[in-house]
Structures are given as structure tokens and as C-alpha cells.
Design a protein around this motif. Sequence first.
Motif, mmCIF file in Angstrom:
data_model
loop_
_atom_site.group_PDB
_atom_site.id
_atom_site.type_symbol
_atom_site.label_atom_id
_atom_site.label_comp_id
_atom_site.label_asym_id
_atom_site.label_seq_id
_atom_site.Cartn_x
_atom_site.Cartn_y
_atom_site.Cartn_z
ATOM 1 N N PRO A 80 -22.755 54.066 39.784
ATOM 2 C CA PRO A 80 -22.417 55.431 39.339
ATOM 3 C C PRO A 80 -21.066 55.508 38.647
ATOM 4 C CG PRO A 80 -23.239 55.456 41.594
ATOM 5 C CD PRO A 80 -23.021 54.021 41.234
ATOM 6 N N PHE A 81 -20.091 54.745 39.126
ATOM 7 C CA PHE A 81 -18.754 54.792 38.527
ATOM 8 C C PHE A 81 -18.752 54.147 37.143
ATOM 9 C CE2 PHE A 81 -18.014 54.177 43.246
ATOM 10 C CZ PHE A 81 -17.937 55.535 43.500
ATOM 11 N N ARG A 82 -19.553 53.103 36.962
ATOM 12 C CA ARG A 82 -19.633 52.431 35.659
ATOM 13 C C ARG A 82 -20.261 53.347 34.620
ATOM 14 N NH1 ARG A 82 -19.440 47.367 34.701
ATOM 15 N NH2 ARG A 82 -21.168 47.542 33.251
ATOM 16 N N VAL A 83 -21.452 53.859 34.937
ATOM 17 C CA VAL A 83 -22.205 54.605 33.917
ATOM 18 C C VAL A 83 -21.565 55.951 33.617
ATOM 19 C CG1 VAL A 83 -24.358 53.462 34.530
ATOM 20 C CG2 VAL A 83 -23.792 55.639 35.601
ATOM 21 N N SER A 84 -20.822 56.518 34.579
ATOM 22 C CA SER A 84 -20.186 57.806 34.315
ATOM 23 C C SER A 84 -19.041 57.677 33.334
ATOM 24 C CB SER A 84 -19.684 58.424 35.628
ATOM 25 O OG SER A 84 -18.662 57.632 36.204
ATOM 26 N N ARG A 85 -18.631 56.437 33.064
ATOM 27 C CA ARG A 85 -17.566 56.216 32.083
ATOM 28 C C ARG A 85 -18.124 55.712 30.756
ATOM 29 N NH1 ARG A 85 -14.764 55.059 37.008
ATOM 30 N NH2 ARG A 85 -12.814 56.224 37.115
ATOM 31 N N SER A 86 -19.368 56.031 30.491
ATOM 32 C CA SER A 86 -19.992 55.834 29.179
ATOM 33 C C SER A 86 -20.066 54.380 28.741
ATOM 34 C CB SER A 86 -19.243 56.655 28.104
ATOM 35 O OG SER A 86 -19.254 58.013 28.443
ATOM 36 N N HIS A 87 -20.424 53.491 29.655
ATOM 37 C CA HIS A 87 -20.706 52.119 29.239
ATOM 38 C C HIS A 87 -21.926 52.104 28.319
ATOM 39 C CE1 HIS A 87 -18.170 49.300 31.594
ATOM 40 N NE2 HIS A 87 -17.985 50.375 32.338
ATOM 41 N N ASP A 88 -21.872 51.234 27.311
ATOM 42 C CA ASP A 88 -23.039 51.035 26.455
ATOM 43 C C ASP A 88 -23.941 50.025 27.158
ATOM 44 O OD1 ASP A 88 -24.950 50.515 24.579
ATOM 45 O OD2 ASP A 88 -23.549 50.253 22.913
ATOM 46 N N MET A 89 -24.942 50.528 27.864
ATOM 47 C CA MET A 89 -25.771 49.665 28.711
ATOM 48 C C MET A 89 -26.600 48.685 27.897
ATOM 49 S SD MET A 89 -26.938 52.488 31.580
ATOM 50 C CE MET A 89 -27.626 51.285 32.708
ATOM 51 N N ASN A 289 -14.484 62.536 39.954
ATOM 52 C CA ASN A 289 -14.731 63.589 38.964
ATOM 53 C C ASN A 289 -15.648 63.154 37.822
ATOM 54 O OD1 ASN A 289 -13.283 65.400 40.434
ATOM 55 N ND2 ASN A 289 -11.486 65.437 39.107
ATOM 56 N N PRO A 290 -15.487 61.928 37.275
ATOM 57 C CA PRO A 290 -16.436 61.522 36.228
ATOM 58 C C PRO A 290 -17.887 61.471 36.722
ATOM 59 C CG PRO A 290 -14.487 60.120 36.167
ATOM 60 C CD PRO A 290 -14.383 60.946 37.421
ATOM 61 N N VAL A 291 -18.094 61.090 37.975
ATOM 62 C CA VAL A 291 -19.454 61.056 38.522
ATOM 63 C C VAL A 291 -19.999 62.477 38.634
ATOM 64 C CG1 VAL A 291 -20.886 60.369 40.490
ATOM 65 C CG2 VAL A 291 -18.989 58.915 39.757
ATOM 66 N N LYS A 292 -19.173 63.384 39.136
ATOM 67 C CA LYS A 292 -19.620 64.774 39.265
ATOM 68 C C LYS A 292 -19.915 65.380 37.886
ATOM 69 C CE LYS A 292 -17.014 65.658 43.521
ATOM 70 N NZ LYS A 292 -15.958 66.483 44.167
ATOM 71 N N ASP A 293 -19.043 65.118 36.918
ATOM 72 C CA ASP A 293 -19.269 65.638 35.559
ATOM 73 C C ASP A 293 -20.550 65.052 34.969
ATOM 74 O OD1 ASP A 293 -16.915 67.027 35.815
ATOM 75 O OD2 ASP A 293 -15.715 65.590 34.659
ATOM 76 N N PHE A 294 -20.759 63.753 35.220
ATOM 77 C CA PHE A 294 -21.979 63.110 34.728
ATOM 78 C C PHE A 294 -23.214 63.758 35.344
ATOM 79 C CE2 PHE A 294 -25.377 60.023 35.103
ATOM 80 C CZ PHE A 294 -25.428 59.432 33.853
ATOM 81 N N ALA A 295 -23.179 64.028 36.644
ATOM 82 C CA ALA A 295 -24.332 64.627 37.321
ATOM 83 C C ALA A 295 -24.640 66.018 36.769
ATOM 84 C CB ALA A 295 -24.069 64.699 38.824
ATOM 85 N N ILE A 296 -23.599 66.758 36.426
ATOM 86 C CA ILE A 296 -23.803 68.107 35.884
ATOM 87 C C ILE A 296 -24.385 68.047 34.471
ATOM 88 C CG2 ILE A 296 -22.614 70.193 35.103
ATOM 89 C CD1 ILE A 296 -20.625 69.736 37.423
ATOM 90 N N SER A 297 -23.808 67.194 33.624
ATOM 91 C CA SER A 297 -24.233 67.156 32.222
ATOM 92 C C SER A 297 -25.540 66.403 32.017
ATOM 93 C CB SER A 297 -23.135 66.533 31.358
ATOM 94 O OG SER A 297 -22.849 65.211 31.791
ATOM 95 N N ASN A 298 -25.962 65.634 33.011
ATOM 96 C CA ASN A 298 -27.223 64.884 32.901
ATOM 97 C C ASN A 298 -28.183 65.252 34.026
ATOM 98 O OD1 ASN A 298 -26.660 62.591 30.702
ATOM 99 N ND2 ASN A 298 -24.814 62.800 31.967
ATOM 100 N N SER A 299 -28.214 66.523 34.372
ATOM 101 C CA SER A 299 -29.022 66.984 35.501
ATOM 102 C C SER A 299 -30.508 66.678 35.316
ATOM 103 C CB SER A 299 -28.823 68.483 35.727
ATOM 104 O OG SER A 299 -29.167 69.212 34.553
ATOM 105 N N TYR A 300 -30.941 66.560 34.072
ATOM 106 C CA TYR A 300 -32.356 66.278 33.810
ATOM 107 C C TYR A 300 -32.783 64.912 34.346
ATOM 108 C CZ TYR A 300 -30.630 63.331 30.010
ATOM 109 O OH TYR A 300 -29.983 62.351 29.285
ATOM 110 N N LEU A 301 -31.803 64.012 34.586
ATOM 111 C CA LEU A 301 -32.143 62.692 35.121
ATOM 112 C C LEU A 301 -32.553 62.747 36.585
ATOM 113 C CD1 LEU A 301 -29.228 60.539 33.626
ATOM 114 C CD2 LEU A 301 -31.577 60.676 32.793
ATOM 115 N N PHE A 302 -32.206 63.839 37.264
ATOM 116 C CA PHE A 302 -32.405 63.912 38.706
ATOM 117 C C PHE A 302 -33.627 64.764 39.055
ATOM 118 C CE2 PHE A 302 -27.883 63.384 37.800
ATOM 119 C CZ PHE A 302 -27.617 62.215 38.489
#
Length: 525
Positions: A80-89, A289-302
Amino acid sequence: MDNDNESLSVDSAISNWWLTLANRIQTARESGLTPVLIALSRKMPRLIEWLTQTFLEQHPELPPKEILDACELTTELSIPFRVSRSHDMSKECYILIDDIIIHGTTIKSIASDLEILSGRVPGTRIVCYVSSIFIYQFPVAMPSCVSLEDIEKLQPLDLPTTKAVVSTLASLIRTTNLPLDMEYPILRIRGMGGGHNNDTFIKEIKKHFKDADIVHAYEGYWGNTLTALLERSEDQHAFDFAKIRAFESDNGLALEIFSPYTLPDLLKNLQIELFKEDSYKSLWEIVANPVKDFAISNSYLFDEVYGEALRRNMCRSLIVWANYLLSLSFFISRCFDILPPTVRSAFDVQEDDIKLILGSDDCESITNRIRDIIKDGINDSLNYIPVFDENDWFAPEQFREEYIQCKAKLASHSDCVQAAMSGIFEFQNFSNPLYDKPQHRHDRLFYGETFSSLIKSCSPYFMGKEVEYQINHWIDDQIDNGAVVPKYELYVTDQGNYRWRRFFHAGLNATELCLPETNASVAEN
């Protein structure tokens, strides 16, 4: 299989696995991908540490440990910490590594998370390999991003051989004498000076055992390990236990601090402020905070069909980081002042330990912030007030009544606390015939006991304060032996509140659980 042949077989399997992994790393690099090694916590990071420190020194014909320099080595907790910082997977190659694949349910869960997370960027296709030393059963129904070609040549082991292998691997890991619970603060101590060495440090710790805060002190059955179990306030229901474990090895000492709290679901309660003191608050927010922001902006993933496990796993990582900081603060507030300055000044936190939890992003800066907290002796208290509840054990709904009855029978018919717990954990893994059915295999990961529930099970039959001490001692040693596995899991209280709590479930070799003598030795007080 006799012990000598078993050791040779394990030695050969590790050599073959390392060769395969080195080739996979090289192939990824030649393809222009960054290899990300996701070592399944908790045994695999320590096994790699043993391999690089000991095994490869004994096998110069194998690829050297420097092959790992081109990789990021972390655990599933950091995803979660990696992907919330916009890694190019799409530019990374994920290699999920474990010592032994039992059913593949944990690996499948991690791979599914990676696949879902890659979907936030349309058209992204990730590359994911599974790498294992041994295999009990070939995993099925993996996500489409996963390649199993590196484990296809492994022959599945039968159950008795698998349990023997698990025990052998645990014994190898124990030679590093480092904690398997890598999600808590680990203070490495080297070159203390001032007349202090390993022996004198242990003596300093033992002297503190005379303090009223210490309930019990005990040495590990495997040697070179010392644990102090700390007293909790009578009205403090936030955590089940608090303890310090000291691990002595040729590389120095490692001190691990535990004080896990029962916490709310931190993705459902985004506005909760956990910490008061600025140093802790900042360390929490820079990660969370980046994880929480990611969860909010990508809620469709959940979504409820595919994303609920992802959401749970992301929240678990936040819970781990919160309890890391809370445990560090607890240690500083309760124990720091009693240690001499020469010992305190020798404490250090390794960046590699932090990477296992958070990944590599900002890891150097975060490690330095933790070092400053330790140097300055800063502590904090929990800003959130936990609500005590009676939900303190876990069992799948379809087995709950059977499990309750079995626990009571095992405890009432046992002649010591250790025998009662051994029976409970063995029953979790092997005594239920439904475990042979694929649809119930995942349930074995959700049978579990907390310290509180084990105390409740044993106290009616074994009287006195010794029950808590014996349970802690036994659990520690079974974790070190790979027979009991701790984890955080989400549950719902009777009031409908979501809570996360640390609990314990049986490992594969639960039938090899240690039954020590009831008068187990206690360190001198």
C-alpha cells in the motif's frame, strides 16, 4: 527421512532455489524491469538474512549476495505504501517469495492486490512471478498476471515431510537469533563501549527485572533470547500485553519492543488522530496520509466483489505502522530511563528493517527521524481512546460452536497450560475434516486466539498469575519455532464497530508444538 539426509535435502533445495531466483532477477533486469522481491513475512525475510550472512559464505560456487543489490527487498506489508506514491508498476517485476507454499492462498491474495492496484492506470499489465523453496501443494486459480514457471519443477511434499522441512527451516532461521516479528521496533545494539558488551547489557536488563513494572522474565527455549513481560494498568484494555525481547548473536544484540493496541479500522475512520506529539504525528502522517488519499481517490478499486480483500490488506499495513510507533513510544516512556546512557546511545534502527514494512520510498529519511526520537527519548500517548469489548478470538462461523466446545474440553482435560494451548492450536489446523475441502482452506488463516482469549480458556483450570506468564512464554517459543503465526485481523464488535486486533493461528507444523516441562526455568529476578 533421517536428520542428515533431511539437512542435505534442505541444503540442496535452498541452493537450487537461489540459482533460480538469481536467474529470474537477471532476466528481469535484462528486460529493463526493476525486480521487487516481496518476501512473505514473517519467516522469509529472516531466511534471506541467514542465507546472505551464512549460507552463501559456505557456498562460494553460488551467485553472491550482491545480486540483491539490484533489487528492492521488502514484504507484502509495504505494497500500500509503494503504490500510493505512484510507482509505475509496468516498469517493475514482482517476485513473490516464500519458504514453502502450503495452499497458495496468501500468495494469491498478494498477487490479486497487485493486479487490482495496477488497474488504476488503464492498459497497465504487471509481471509477477512466484518463487518458493518447497511446495506442499501446487497453487491453483492464480490471477492472470502471475507466472508459476519457477515452481513448476518442484515436487509437492507429503505432510510428514513438509512438517519436517518447516521445522528444519525454523532451526536455520533461529541461528540468526533475530525476531520473526519484524513489524515491531527492532533496536540493534553494536559496539556499546563504556565497558559494556553483550553480557553486561543482559545483566543490565536483568537488574531491571527487579523493578515493579516487570511481571516475569524468562529465557527462550532456543537459547540466547531473553524476554521481559511488563505490567499493564488495571484499567488499560487497549493492548493485550507489553514486552521486550532481547536476542543475542555474534552480530550484537537486537532488542524488540511489543505493545500492540486494538485499533479502529483506519480506512473507515479517516479523521481519527492517533498521536499527539509532533514527532510521532509527523511520522504517522508521512506514511499514512498517501494511503488514505489513494483510498479516497481510487474508491472504485474497493468494490464488494474483488476489492474487499485489498481494502483489508491496505488497512492492515496502516495498523502495523501505527502499532510500530505506539510500541516505540511505550518502550521509551516505560523503560528508557532505567538503562545507562552507554546502552541508550548504542541503540540503532536499521534502514533495511524499515524497508520490510514501508518499502524504499523515503525510508532513509524515516529511519533518521526514528533515530532522532530514540536519541532524544521522546514518547507519546495514544490520542484515540480504545473501546474495550469482549470479541477476542476468531473462528469461521460454520465452525464456531464446535470450536468453543473443543477449546473447553481441551483445557479441562490438560494437565498444564502448555498442553491445553498445544491442543487448541493443533485442533485449528488438523482436526477439522472440512479443511480437506478447497473452499475451506482459506478459513484456517482466520482461526485464531488472542492472549486474552487464551487466558480466559485456561484460567478456570489453572489458577494464579502464572497463567499469563506461561502463555506468553509458550507463544513466544512457538512463534520462534514456526508452529504459531501472529497476524492482525479485522473483526466487528457486538456494537457493530470495526476493530483490528493481533491474534495467533496455527502454523503447518502445529502437531510438533513444544510441550516443555511445567516448571520451565525463569530468569533470575
